[in-house]
Design a protein around this motif. Sequence first.
Motif, mmCIF file in Angstrom:
data_model
loop_
_atom_site.group_PDB
_atom_site.id
_atom_site.type_symbol
_atom_site.label_atom_id
_atom_site.label_comp_id
_atom_site.label_asym_id
_atom_site.label_seq_id
_atom_site.Cartn_x
_atom_site.Cartn_y
_atom_site.Cartn_z
ATOM 1 N N THR A 100 0.805 -1.530 -0.050
ATOM 2 C CA THR A 100 -0.036 0.033 -0.014
ATOM 3 C C THR A 100 0.817 1.349 0.065
ATOM 4 O O THR A 100 0.289 2.385 -0.493
ATOM 5 N N PHE A 101 1.987 1.129 0.484
ATOM 6 C CA PHE A 101 2.907 2.301 0.319
ATOM 7 C C PHE A 101 3.911 2.363 -0.988
ATOM 8 O O PHE A 101 4.595 3.196 -1.096
ATOM 9 N N GLY A 102 3.772 1.670 -1.833
ATOM 10 C CA GLY A 102 4.419 1.450 -2.922
ATOM 11 C C GLY A 102 5.752 0.844 -2.836
ATOM 12 O O GLY A 102 5.824 -0.247 -1.709
ATOM 13 N N TYR A 103 6.677 1.018 -3.833
ATOM 14 C CA TYR A 103 7.935 0.286 -3.552
ATOM 15 C C TYR A 103 9.298 1.153 -3.157
ATOM 16 O O TYR A 103 10.442 0.788 -3.708
ATOM 17 N N ASP A 104 8.886 2.129 -2.821
ATOM 18 C CA ASP A 104 10.204 3.256 -2.542
ATOM 19 C C ASP A 104 11.092 2.785 -1.526
ATOM 20 O O ASP A 104 12.458 2.947 -1.727
ATOM 21 N N ARG A 105 10.659 1.683 -0.710
ATOM 22 C CA ARG A 105 11.839 0.840 0.432
ATOM 23 C C ARG A 105 12.943 -0.033 -0.554
ATOM 24 O O ARG A 105 13.746 -0.266 0.169
ATOM 25 N N VAL A 106 12.569 -0.286 -1.848
ATOM 26 C CA VAL A 106 13.274 -1.036 -2.438
ATOM 27 C C VAL A 106 14.640 -0.327 -2.692
ATOM 28 O O VAL A 106 15.722 -0.859 -2.637
ATOM 29 N N ALA A 107 14.676 1.139 -2.688
ATOM 30 C CA ALA A 107 16.023 1.683 -3.125
ATOM 31 C C ALA A 107 16.697 1.792 -1.770
ATOM 32 O O ALA A 107 18.174 2.186 -1.684
ATOM 33 N N ILE A 108 16.090 1.830 -0.631
ATOM 34 C CA ILE A 108 16.778 1.720 0.548
ATOM 35 C C ILE A 108 17.380 0.239 0.809
ATOM 36 O O ILE A 108 18.594 0.229 1.401
ATOM 37 N N LEU A 109 16.752 -0.730 0.592
ATOM 38 C CA LEU A 109 17.446 -2.109 0.399
ATOM 39 C C LEU A 109 18.557 -2.122 -0.463
ATOM 40 O O LEU A 109 19.600 -2.624 -0.034
ATOM 41 N N VAL A 110 18.571 -1.412 -1.607
ATOM 42 C CA VAL A 110 19.605 -1.586 -2.420
ATOM 43 C C VAL A 110 21.002 -0.503 -1.665
ATOM 44 O O VAL A 110 21.995 -1.194 -1.896
ATOM 45 N N ALA A 111 20.785 0.547 -0.900
ATOM 46 C CA ALA A 111 21.515 1.298 -0.279
ATOM 47 C C ALA A 111 22.234 0.351 0.708
ATOM 48 O O ALA A 111 23.355 0.417 0.792
ATOM 49 N N PHE A 112 21.471 -0.361 1.415
ATOM 50 C CA PHE A 112 22.044 -1.261 2.200
ATOM 51 C C PHE A 112 22.949 -2.132 1.740
ATOM 52 O O PHE A 112 24.016 -2.514 2.589
ATOM 53 N N VAL A 113 22.367 -3.022 0.761
ATOM 54 C CA VAL A 113 23.319 -3.997 0.129
ATOM 55 C C VAL A 113 24.452 -3.384 -0.486
ATOM 56 O O VAL A 113 25.777 -3.830 -0.351
ATOM 57 N N ASN A 114 24.630 -2.212 -0.932
ATOM 58 C CA ASN A 114 25.874 -1.456 -1.531
ATOM 59 C C ASN A 114 26.772 -1.093 -0.443
ATOM 60 O O ASN A 114 28.113 -1.273 -0.778
ATOM 61 N N GLY A 115 26.180 -0.933 0.586
ATOM 62 C CA GLY A 115 27.334 -0.712 1.707
ATOM 63 C C GLY A 115 27.799 -1.848 2.297
ATOM 64 O O GLY A 115 29.143 -2.164 2.361
#
Length: 328
Positions: A100-115
Amino acid sequence: MTRNETMTTQYSPGHDHDHDHHHGHSHSHAPKVDAANRRRVGLAALLTGLFVVVEVVGGIVSGSLALLADAGHMVTDFAALAMAWGGFVIAQRPATWRHTFGYDRVAILVAFVNGLTLFAVAGWIVWEAVERLSEPGNILAGPMLWVAVAGLVVNVLVFWILMGADRANLNIRGAMLHVLGDLLGSVAAIAAALIILMTGWVAADPVLSVLVALLILKSAWGLIRDSAHVLLQGAPKGVDVRAVAQDLVAAIDGLDAVDHVHVWSLTPERPMLTLDAYVGEGVEPVSIGRALKARLGERHGIEHATVNVMRVSGESASRCPYARGSAG
């Protein structure tokens, strides 16, 4: 009453007061993904991926760990930029009944994996540097220098492309940290090549590689810390829940107290809040709900708020942690 506001009245027998509930929502669930960010990250990924091939060949031919380390980092740069681009694409998908909030959190997961990948790259560089220090090999400093200079040019170009994107975005920030680490790797490779050409000291190659690895670790820790804070639903940077609650009670006439105040963010650009608000007899809950939302948006930059306004006795409101006249 606007479309985004509803009001229901509930009464439970046996209670000494009724509850007037006002739920104020700012239903802006549409993804806020800048197309310019997506294009810049895509172009940066393309340039980085093309140069990886050049640097790997140059590292093998010259025998330089600094070049191979930089090439290894550029591989993760390419993966990080590709994931960031993919994160932007996925985040554009509209909200659904399941998400219901969309998929914006995908970008945060990507940032975490990048770290996390930055930590892995730094560890590999240090491991290889120790091996090279114990068993030095021959290094062709000439080819190493030219490839390192070309790498520096490419990294500066990629970094400049990303500088034009939204640097407050964690995904963009993660991509820039990757590229910055790679840029420093190119500088270290150039310095090592010059030292070897002038002095013949081949240990300069692994020593400078370790220095780059330490810089990468520092950047990686900051990225992991900030992205994990969002994933754990911590309060957004610069938002003190106590100060927000006290300000609302002090600023809004007719509001006796607030409780159950929770502030978090889907992404750093999308802070959210929920709270219970208490008013006395004769106070209109709908107007209080509107005033709360307006204050939260104008004063605290929180545009998405879910507010539950209830009519209770003054004695009940006074027991709340954030009540009018209390220290909070």
